[in-house]
Design a protein around this motif. Structure first.
Motif, PDB file in Angstrom:
ATOM      1  N   LEU A   1      80.942  27.881  -7.821  1.00 31.33           N
ATOM      2  CA  LEU A   1      80.167  28.879  -8.267  1.00 31.33           C
ATOM      3  C   LEU A   1      79.996  28.645  -9.770  1.00 31.33           C
ATOM      4  CD1 LEU A   1      82.095  31.940  -6.795  1.00 31.33           C
ATOM      5  CD2 LEU A   1      79.859  30.762  -5.693  1.00 31.33           C
ATOM      6  N   ASN A   2      78.642  28.889 -10.215  1.00 32.00           N
ATOM      7  CA  ASN A   2      78.451  28.906 -11.835  1.00 32.00           C
ATOM      8  C   ASN A   2      79.155  30.063 -12.306  1.00 32.00           C
ATOM      9  OD1 ASN A   2      77.243  28.985 -14.226  1.00 32.00           O
ATOM     10  ND2 ASN A   2      75.494  28.043 -13.434  1.00 32.00           N
ATOM     11  N   PRO A   3      79.992  29.914 -13.444  1.00 30.23           N
ATOM     12  CA  PRO A   3      80.464  31.175 -14.144  1.00 30.23           C
ATOM     13  C   PRO A   3      79.516  32.128 -14.700  1.00 30.23           C
ATOM     14  CG  PRO A   3      81.397  28.907 -15.000  1.00 30.23           C
ATOM     15  CD  PRO A   3      80.186  28.811 -14.009  1.00 30.23           C
ATOM     16  N   ASP A   4      78.211  31.593 -15.170  1.00 32.07           N
ATOM     17  CA  ASP A   4      77.484  32.462 -15.781  1.00 32.07           C
ATOM     18  C   ASP A   4      76.907  33.646 -14.674  1.00 32.07           C
ATOM     19  OD1 ASP A   4      77.459  30.755 -17.905  1.00 32.07           O
ATOM     20  OD2 ASP A   4      75.935  29.709 -17.332  1.00 32.07           O
ATOM     21  N   TYR A   5      77.159  33.263 -13.353  1.00 28.52           N
ATOM     22  CA  TYR A   5      76.784  34.305 -12.311  1.00 28.52           C
ATOM     23  C   TYR A   5      77.768  34.953 -12.007  1.00 28.52           C
ATOM     24  CZ  TYR A   5      72.519  31.806 -12.293  1.00 28.52           C
ATOM     25  OH  TYR A   5      71.258  31.369 -12.594  1.00 28.52           O
ATOM     26  N   LEU A   6      78.998  35.041 -12.557  1.00 29.29           N
ATOM     27  CA  LEU A   6      80.182  35.862 -11.932  1.00 29.29           C
ATOM     28  C   LEU A   6      80.363  36.995 -12.473  1.00 29.29           C
ATOM     29  CD1 LEU A   6      82.902  32.867 -11.587  1.00 29.29           C
ATOM     30  CD2 LEU A   6      81.421  34.035  -9.717  1.00 29.29           C
ATOM     31  N   ASN A   7      79.394  37.969 -12.195  1.00 25.57           N
ATOM     32  CA  ASN A   7      79.374  39.274 -12.674  1.00 25.57           C
ATOM     33  C   ASN A   7      79.905  40.098 -11.373  1.00 25.57           C
ATOM     34  OD1 ASN A   7      78.733  41.868 -13.143  1.00 25.57           O
ATOM     35  ND2 ASN A   7      76.918  41.444 -14.422  1.00 25.57           N
ATOM     36  N   PRO A   8      80.865  41.039 -11.535  1.00 30.16           N
ATOM     37  CA  PRO A   8      81.261  41.794 -10.290  1.00 30.16           C
ATOM     38  C   PRO A   8      80.213  42.593  -9.699  1.00 30.16           C
ATOM     39  CG  PRO A   8      82.681  42.060 -12.190  1.00 30.16           C
ATOM     40  CD  PRO A   8      81.650  41.244 -12.657  1.00 30.16           C
TER      41      PRO A   8
ATOM     42  N   ARG B   1      77.279  41.583  -9.267  1.00 30.41           N
ATOM     43  CA  ARG B   1      76.576  40.738  -8.415  1.00 30.41           C
ATOM     44  C   ARG B   1      77.159  40.175  -7.144  1.00 30.41           C
ATOM     45  NH1 ARG B   1      72.305  37.352 -11.832  1.00 30.41           N
ATOM     46  NH2 ARG B   1      71.295  37.605  -9.569  1.00 30.41           N
ATOM     47  N   ALA B   2      78.261  40.613  -6.621  1.00 29.66           N
ATOM     48  CA  ALA B   2      79.120  40.113  -5.708  1.00 29.66           C
ATOM     49  C   ALA B   2      78.364  39.817  -4.387  1.00 29.66           C
ATOM     50  CB  ALA B   2      80.539  40.686  -5.516  1.00 29.66           C
ATOM     51  N   ALA B   3      77.435  40.961  -4.030  1.00 29.60           N
ATOM     52  CA  ALA B   3      76.837  40.766  -2.990  1.00 29.60           C
ATOM     53  C   ALA B   3      75.738  39.686  -3.065  1.00 29.60           C
ATOM     54  CB  ALA B   3      75.966  42.083  -2.581  1.00 29.60           C
ATOM     55  N   ASP B   4      75.023  39.630  -4.088  1.00 29.70           N
ATOM     56  CA  ASP B   4      74.112  38.335  -4.309  1.00 29.70           C
ATOM     57  C   ASP B   4      74.736  37.065  -4.285  1.00 29.70           C
ATOM     58  OD1 ASP B   4      71.999  40.190  -5.122  1.00 29.70           O
ATOM     59  OD2 ASP B   4      72.250  39.889  -7.203  1.00 29.70           O
ATOM     60  N   ILE B   5      75.824  37.035  -4.862  1.00 27.38           N
ATOM     61  CA  ILE B   5      76.710  35.678  -4.537  1.00 27.38           C
ATOM     62  C   ILE B   5      77.207  35.450  -3.268  1.00 27.38           C
ATOM     63  CG2 ILE B   5      78.779  34.555  -5.358  1.00 27.38           C
ATOM     64  CD1 ILE B   5      78.519  35.911  -8.006  1.00 27.38           C
ATOM     65  N   GLU B   6      77.513  36.365  -2.620  1.00 24.40           N
ATOM     66  CA  GLU B   6      77.632  35.948  -0.984  1.00 24.40           C
ATOM     67  C   GLU B   6      76.557  35.736  -0.296  1.00 24.40           C
ATOM     68  OE1 GLU B   6      79.408  40.104   0.059  1.00 24.40           O
ATOM     69  OE2 GLU B   6      81.290  39.491  -0.754  1.00 24.40           O
ATOM     70  N   GLN B   7      75.298  36.299  -0.367  1.00 22.93           N
ATOM     71  CA  GLN B   7      74.040  35.800   0.176  1.00 22.93           C
ATOM     72  C   GLN B   7      73.846  34.375  -0.257  1.00 22.93           C
ATOM     73  OE1 GLN B   7      71.484  39.050  -0.842  1.00 22.93           O
ATOM     74  NE2 GLN B   7      72.026  40.449   0.821  1.00 22.93           N
ATOM     75  N   TRP B   8      73.935  34.089  -1.605  1.00 27.20           N
ATOM     76  CA  TRP B   8      73.414  32.644  -1.924  1.00 27.20           C
ATOM     77  C   TRP B   8      74.409  31.783  -1.391  1.00 27.20           C
ATOM     78  CZ3 TRP B   8      73.408  34.668  -7.764  1.00 27.20           C
ATOM     79  CH2 TRP B   8      72.518  35.400  -7.939  1.00 27.20           C
ATOM     80  N   LEU B   9      75.715  32.193  -1.302  1.00 22.27           N
ATOM     81  CA  LEU B   9      76.849  31.305  -0.806  1.00 22.27           C
ATOM     82  C   LEU B   9      76.281  31.028   0.757  1.00 22.27           C
ATOM     83  CD1 LEU B   9      79.277  29.542  -0.787  1.00 22.27           C
ATOM     84  CD2 LEU B   9      80.710  31.504  -0.743  1.00 22.27           C
ATOM     85  N   GLU B  10      75.932  32.021   1.576  1.00 23.81           N
ATOM     86  CA  GLU B  10      75.664  31.831   3.003  1.00 23.81           C
ATOM     87  C   GLU B  10      74.414  31.077   3.060  1.00 23.81           C
ATOM     88  OE1 GLU B  10      75.058  35.704   4.738  1.00 23.81           O
ATOM     89  OE2 GLU B  10      77.298  36.309   4.252  1.00 23.81           O
ATOM     90  N   ALA B  11      73.411  31.380   2.065  1.00 27.03           N
ATOM     91  CA  ALA B  11      72.248  30.453   2.002  1.00 27.03           C
ATOM     92  C   ALA B  11      72.541  29.111   1.876  1.00 27.03           C
ATOM     93  CB  ALA B  11      71.187  31.013   1.296  1.00 27.03           C
ATOM     94  N   ALA B  12      73.230  28.764   1.209  1.00 21.60           N
ATOM     95  CA  ALA B  12      73.514  27.374   0.524  1.00 21.60           C
ATOM     96  C   ALA B  12      74.397  26.652   1.666  1.00 21.60           C
ATOM     97  CB  ALA B  12      74.577  27.366  -0.570  1.00 21.60           C
ATOM     98  N   VAL B  13      75.166  27.257   2.262  1.00 23.32           N
ATOM     99  CA  VAL B  13      75.933  26.669   3.579  1.00 23.32           C
ATOM    100  C   VAL B  13      74.962  26.437   4.788  1.00 23.32           C
ATOM    101  CG1 VAL B  13      77.752  26.973   5.372  1.00 23.32           C
ATOM    102  CG2 VAL B  13      78.246  27.535   2.859  1.00 23.32           C
ATOM    103  N   ARG B  14      74.212  27.284   4.942  1.00 22.92           N
ATOM    104  CA  ARG B  14      73.272  27.339   6.101  1.00 22.92           C
ATOM    105  C   ARG B  14      72.367  26.221   5.996  1.00 22.92           C
ATOM    106  NH1 ARG B  14      72.548  32.446   6.631  1.00 22.92           N
ATOM    107  NH2 ARG B  14      71.145  32.645   5.041  1.00 22.92           N
ATOM    108  N   GLU B  15      71.828  25.959   4.509  1.00 19.32           N
ATOM    109  CA  GLU B  15      70.677  24.897   4.364  1.00 19.32           C
ATOM    110  C   GLU B  15      71.488  23.552   4.404  1.00 19.32           C
ATOM    111  OE1 GLU B  15      67.593  22.888   3.311  1.00 19.32           O
ATOM    112  OE2 GLU B  15      67.653  25.031   4.142  1.00 19.32           O
TER     113      GLU B  15
END
Length: 95
Positions: free
Chosen positions: A47-54, A56-70
């Protein structure tokens, strides 16, 4: 019989290649990075630390799912492409 042994050897060689192939995918810009191998085993998630804002947790979860799926989709496509020559030798599959 010799053809079967040759195919088994080719399959083992391909499996070794897939294990060593790394596929890297990012999502959410560069917020999430997933690295898997050609056997679809996750090697690293970062995870890029610049995006670790509490907030934005839901966004990060969606991005993680998208990255794993891709990453898995790309791995499957790579494996399928590498299997074409072997499947072609098995009585018409993959033609």
């Amino acid at each position: 019989m010799f053809d079967q042994a040759k195919m088994v050897m080719q399959a083992r060689k391909l499996q070794k290649q897939l294990a060593n192939e790394l596929i890297e995918v990012t999502a959410g810009g560069d917020a999430v990075k997933v690295v898997i191998n050609g056997e679809q085993k996750i090697k690293k998630i970062s995870l890029n630390p610049d995006y670790l804002n509490p907030n934005r947790a839901a966004d990060i979860e969606q991005w993680l799912e998208a990255a794993v799926r891709e990453a898995i989709n790309r791995s499957q496509a790579s494996a399928a492409e590498k299997m074409k020559p072997l499947l072609g030798n098995m009585g018409g599959f993959g033609r």
